[in-house]
Scaffold this motif. Structure first.
Motif, PDB file in Angstrom:
ATOM      1  N   THR A 244      -4.465   3.969  -5.421  1.00  0.00           N
ATOM      2  CA  THR A 244      -5.021   5.172  -6.028  1.00  0.00           C
ATOM      3  C   THR A 244      -6.453   4.882  -6.454  1.00  0.00           C
ATOM      4  O   THR A 244      -6.717   3.909  -7.156  1.00  0.00           O
ATOM      5  CB  THR A 244      -4.204   5.621  -7.241  1.00  0.00           C
ATOM      6  OG1 THR A 244      -2.850   5.842  -6.852  1.00  0.00           O
ATOM      7  CG2 THR A 244      -4.770   6.918  -7.821  1.00  0.00           C
TER       8      THR A 244
ATOM      9  N   THR B  99      -6.836  10.323  -6.058  1.00  0.00           N
ATOM     10  CA  THR B  99      -6.298  10.368  -4.690  1.00  0.00           C
ATOM     11  C   THR B  99      -5.581   9.072  -4.371  1.00  0.00           C
ATOM     12  O   THR B  99      -6.084   7.982  -4.630  1.00  0.00           O
ATOM     13  CB  THR B  99      -7.427  10.594  -3.673  1.00  0.00           C
ATOM     14  OG1 THR B  99      -8.114  11.804  -3.983  1.00  0.00           O
ATOM     15  CG2 THR B  99      -6.863  10.682  -2.255  1.00  0.00           C
ATOM     16  N   ARG B 100      -4.425   9.203  -3.749  1.00  0.00           N
ATOM     17  CA  ARG B 100      -3.591   8.044  -3.411  1.00  0.00           C
ATOM     18  C   ARG B 100      -3.492   7.913  -1.899  1.00  0.00           C
ATOM     19  O   ARG B 100      -3.292   8.899  -1.188  1.00  0.00           O
ATOM     20  CB  ARG B 100      -2.197   8.229  -4.018  1.00  0.00           C
ATOM     21  CG  ARG B 100      -1.276   7.017  -3.948  1.00  0.00           C
ATOM     22  CD  ARG B 100       0.053   7.353  -4.584  1.00  0.00           C
ATOM     23  NE  ARG B 100       0.896   6.189  -4.726  1.00  0.00           N
ATOM     24  CZ  ARG B 100       2.172   6.238  -5.096  1.00  0.00           C
ATOM     25  NH1 ARG B 100       2.728   7.431  -5.365  1.00  0.00           N
ATOM     26  NH2 ARG B 100       2.885   5.137  -5.204  1.00  0.00           N
TER      27      ARG B 100
ATOM     28  N   GLN C 268       0.506   1.157  -1.938  1.00  0.00           N
ATOM     29  CA  GLN C 268      -0.217   2.391  -2.218  1.00  0.00           C
ATOM     30  C   GLN C 268      -1.414   2.089  -3.121  1.00  0.00           C
ATOM     31  O   GLN C 268      -1.313   1.288  -4.046  1.00  0.00           O
ATOM     32  CB  GLN C 268       0.672   3.442  -2.889  1.00  0.00           C
ATOM     33  CG  GLN C 268       1.754   4.021  -2.001  1.00  0.00           C
ATOM     34  CD  GLN C 268       2.928   3.078  -1.827  1.00  0.00           C
ATOM     35  OE1 GLN C 268       3.395   2.490  -2.802  1.00  0.00           O
ATOM     36  NE2 GLN C 268       3.400   2.923  -0.607  1.00  0.00           N
TER      37      GLN C 268
ATOM     38  N   TYR D  53      -9.437   5.654  -8.694  1.00  0.00           N
ATOM     39  CA  TYR D  53      -9.869   6.307  -9.921  1.00  0.00           C
ATOM     40  C   TYR D  53     -11.397   6.344  -9.947  1.00  0.00           C
ATOM     41  O   TYR D  53     -12.064   5.867  -9.029  1.00  0.00           O
ATOM     42  CB  TYR D  53      -9.299   5.582 -11.139  1.00  0.00           C
ATOM     43  CG  TYR D  53      -7.840   5.908 -11.384  1.00  0.00           C
ATOM     44  CD1 TYR D  53      -7.479   6.991 -12.177  1.00  0.00           C
ATOM     45  CD2 TYR D  53      -6.830   5.149 -10.805  1.00  0.00           C
ATOM     46  CE1 TYR D  53      -6.144   7.316 -12.392  1.00  0.00           C
ATOM     47  CE2 TYR D  53      -5.490   5.465 -11.008  1.00  0.00           C
ATOM     48  CZ  TYR D  53      -5.157   6.546 -11.808  1.00  0.00           C
ATOM     49  OH  TYR D  53      -3.843   6.861 -12.009  1.00  0.00           O
TER      50      TYR D  53
END
Length: 209
Positions: A4, A205-206, A2, A6
């Motif tokens: 994410t 958002t991931r 996963q 930033y």
């Protein structure tokens, strides 16, 4: 795995319980470093490494910091954590397989010295080029994070970079200096011309990779 996104150029990669944080700079959220098992830095500019935030995080929880040898000159007390990486090197960070590409930052201006910069490929799937447009020529990239706006690049160069990498999908990176007007123009043009599924992710958002 996963990932994410930033703010600006910072990614948080999670894989099999490990947490790897890439380029936690001064425009990025300090909490991106929470729980990190390793940190990767592409180069020494402050929008890619917030030395104060990194030092605080290492005081709480010492972890290795992988990056170009030139980082030692800016990390201060955090330099003891530096594990120098050379272009072409493969290693593991927080359980994630990493390959380093490039070696030099893109030219900003002939009067500004060129510094070291590394692009990183994670698990042969996700590519973060740092401040360069170096194309890996030995692997098919699935997910590219493309630096869409910087003093050292222009739109046509980034479009050609994305096309040359030819990923399945591309996400905007290095976008912390843009406002809503710039996002509107660039998002529309990159989506139209990059020849891939291009999107910009809001910070936090991931995605699965």
């Amino acid at each position: 795995m996963q990932v994410t996104k930033y703010a600006h150029s910072c990614l948080r990669v999670e894989h099999d319980g490990g947490v790897l944080v890439v380029d936690p700079g001064v425009y990025s959220e300090p909490e991106a470093l929470d729980g990190a098992d390793a940190v990767l830095i592409t180069h020494e500019h402050p929008d890619h490494v917030n030395v104060e935030a990194l030092t605080r995080a290492l005081d709480r929880r010492p972890v290795p910091v992988n990056g170009p040898a030139s980082l030692a000159g800016v990390l201060g007390d955090a330099a003891d954590a530096l594990v120098a990486v050379a272009p072409g090197e493969s290693f593991t960070a927080a359980g994630v397989a990493v390959r380093a590409y490039g070696g030099q930052h893109a030219v900003i201006h002939p009067d500004i010295p060129v510094i070291q910069n590394l692009g990183y490929l994670f698990n042969d799937v996700v590519y973060h080029p740092g401040d360069s447009l170096v194309v890996p020529d030995d692997v098919q990239i699935d997910t590219l994070f493309a630096p869409i706006h910087a003093p050292w690049n222009k739109f046509s160069e980034v479009v050609d970079f994305i096309r040359a990498v030819a990923p399945r999908r591309a996400y905007a990176l290095h976008d912390g200096l843009l406002n809503a007007n710039g996002f509107g123009v660039l998002d529309r043009q990159y989506a139209a011309l990059s020849n891939t599924d291009y999107r910009r992710l809001e910070p936090g958002t991931r995605i699965d990779a």
